[in-house]
Every structure is written in C-alpha cells, then in structure tokens.
Design a protein around this motif. Structure first.
Motif, PDB file in Angstrom:
ATOM      1  N   GLU A  90       0.541  -1.116   0.023  1.00 44.09           N
ATOM      2  CA  GLU A  90       0.107  -0.031   0.125  1.00 44.09           C
ATOM      3  C   GLU A  90       0.693   1.308   0.059  1.00 44.09           C
ATOM      4  OE1 GLU A  90      -3.626   2.058   2.718  1.00 44.09           O
ATOM      5  OE2 GLU A  90      -2.705   0.225   3.162  1.00 44.09           O
ATOM      6  N   GLY A  94       0.957   3.981  -2.872  1.00 42.16           N
ATOM      7  CA  GLY A  94       0.926   5.634  -2.517  1.00 42.16           C
ATOM      8  C   GLY A  94       2.087   6.379  -2.930  1.00 42.16           C
ATOM      9  N   SER A 139      -5.125   9.235   5.609  1.00 45.56           N
ATOM     10  CA  SER A 139      -5.880   8.647   4.532  1.00 45.56           C
ATOM     11  C   SER A 139      -7.364   9.151   4.342  1.00 45.56           C
ATOM     12  CB  SER A 139      -6.282   7.045   5.029  1.00 45.56           C
ATOM     13  OG  SER A 139      -6.672   6.568   4.173  1.00 45.56           O
ATOM     14  N   ASP A 142      -2.476  10.452  -0.392  1.00 37.66           N
ATOM     15  CA  ASP A 142      -1.379   9.378  -0.530  1.00 37.66           C
ATOM     16  C   ASP A 142      -0.331   9.441   0.583  1.00 37.66           C
ATOM     17  OD1 ASP A 142      -2.054   8.655  -2.898  1.00 37.66           O
ATOM     18  OD2 ASP A 142      -0.982  10.544  -4.017  1.00 37.66           O
ATOM     19  N   ARG A 145      -1.342   6.802   3.087  1.00 38.59           N
ATOM     20  CA  ARG A 145      -1.062   5.513   2.522  1.00 38.59           C
ATOM     21  C   ARG A 145       0.654   5.244   2.915  1.00 38.59           C
ATOM     22  NH1 ARG A 145      -5.462   3.386   0.119  1.00 38.59           N
ATOM     23  NH2 ARG A 145      -6.826   4.858  -1.061  1.00 38.59           N
ATOM     24  N   GLN A 184     -11.407   6.801   8.657  1.00 43.35           N
ATOM     25  CA  GLN A 184     -10.084   6.445   8.829  1.00 43.35           C
ATOM     26  C   GLN A 184      -9.325   7.046  10.155  1.00 43.35           C
ATOM     27  OE1 GLN A 184      -8.820   4.276   6.714  1.00 43.35           O
ATOM     28  NE2 GLN A 184     -10.551   4.520   5.531  1.00 43.35           N
TER      29      GLN A 184
END
Length: 238
Positions: A90, A94, A139, A142, A145, A184
């Motif tokens: 991830e 990202g 989140s 990017d 992430r 998030q």
C-alpha cells in the motif's frame, strides 16, 4: 484499423481508453474556462502522470487496477480492483504517484528556467503544490497510505493539518475530504497493534519503516522547498 478496433473491443480495453480519454478531455475543457486551454492541458497532464505512478506501481505488484478517471475540479483516481495484502505494498503504490508527479513538475520547472515560460513555471508550481498537498499524513491522501507503514496512528497528525488547510483556504473540497477521512481517523484512534489482523497487515521490519519514513520526509521536504521557491518566482514576475 478495423482489425485493431475489433481487438480492442474484444479485449474490453476500448471502454477504458474512452473513459480515461473522455474524462481527461472534459476536465481540460472545464479548467480551460477558468485558466485557459494551455494551462488546463498541462495541469490535467500533470494529474495524469501522478495517477499513472499509482497505476504502474500497482501493476508492478501484481494488483488489478483500472485506468485513471478524471472529475473536473476534483482530480482523478484509479480503482484498485485487488486490494494490497500488506501495508508495504500500500505504501509503495501510494508513494509512486507523488514521486512520478514530482518528476513531471520538476521537468516543467527546468523547461521554464530554460525557456523563460511563465506558463511552464505556473505548471511547475501547480505540480509541486498538488503533490505536496497529497502528502498530508491522513488517509485517503497518498501521505496517509505511505505513513501507514509506520503506524495508522500517524493519521491523527494529519487532522490538524487538514483543519489548518481549511482555515487558510476554505473549500468545499476540503469538507468532502474530511468526510471521507473521518472513518480512517476513527480507525487510527481505535488502532490496536496487538490485534492479529493488524499484526498481519501492518507487521513490517524496522528497516522498512525507516526506509519509507526517509522516502516520505525527503519528498515532503523537496516539494515544500520547490513549491515555496516557484511561488516566489511567480510573485516576482507579477
């Protein structure tokens, strides 16, 4: 030509090409009404390069991913049909977007210095700022992430940054992002590092955390400096 068209249709790729190309064209037209078509085309091109960074990184890691889709004055995104199985993947996907996007902005910057083009300098600033904005450690940015490889709790740092951005430049887009980020933030607040599922997904080596932490801070610093400098250069022109 007909044979090529048939092959594209049979492979189901023509619809993807039309969706990406068509949404890009609509975005260029929309931005052109405000900024002029040259800047609009360049700006959408910078967004495209950023999204292709995510696309290429995802494909490199074997993830099924859609081509970029654009929405005027919102941006663009790619749809991950296969979700990453670990936080390092991830983080890599990202990070690739801002990295490639920053290189595109840097290309505009050097071209502007070489030619004296105010348009290219304005595009360079837009590219630096766009990718810097995307590095907010929250989140769905990017930055969120990437920093998740350290711990999702880092996302809590992104909340005051987003609030400060809203007070600096109020925008309905920031409100939409805040709504998207709310789940998030709750996830980060309730994060339990001892949970087996979290250990499986977020369990990476100290070296990996250090590596991505340095990548993140390095790109963040570079973009902050370049955005500041290009902004001052544009101000000196006017």
């Amino acid at each position: 030509m007909l044979k090529l068209l048939f092959l594209l249709l049979s492979a189901g790729k023509l619809g993807k090409v039309l969706l990406t190309g068509g949404s890009m064209l609509v975005s260029v037209i929309a931005y052109a009404f405000v900024f002029g078509w040259r800047y609009a085309a360049g700006f959408v091109g910078l967004i495209f390069v950023h999204e292709m960074g995510h696309y290429l990184a995802a494909r490199q890691r074997g993830l099924e991913v859609s081509a970029p889709t654009f929405i005027p004055f919102v941006g663009a995104w790619i749809e991950l049909k296969d979700q990453p199985h670990d936080v390092e993947t991830e983080a890599w996907v990202g990070f690739a977007g801002p990295l490639l996007g920053s290189l595109a902005a840097l290309g505009c910057y050097f071209a502007a210095r070489e030619t004296g083009s105010q348009l290219l300098l304005a595009l360079a600033y837009a590219g630096f700022f766009l990718n810097l904005f995307n590095l907010i450690p929250l989140s769905p940015f990017d930055g969120g992430r990437i920093t998740a490889v350290l711990t999702p709790r880092v996302w809590l740092v992104g909340v005051p940054v987003l609030v400060a951005m809203f007070f600096w430049r109020p925008s309905p887009m920031l409100i939409l992002i805040a709504v998207m980020a709310a789940p998030q933030v709750m996830k980060a607040w309730k994060y339990d590092p001892k949970d087996p599922a979290n250990q499986q997904y977020y369990g990476v080596s100290t070296e990996t955390r250090l590596t991505y932490g340095l990548y993140y801070l390095g790109l963040l610093t570079f973009l902050a400096i370049m955005a500041h400098d290009t902004h001052d250069m544009l101000g000196a022109i006017h």
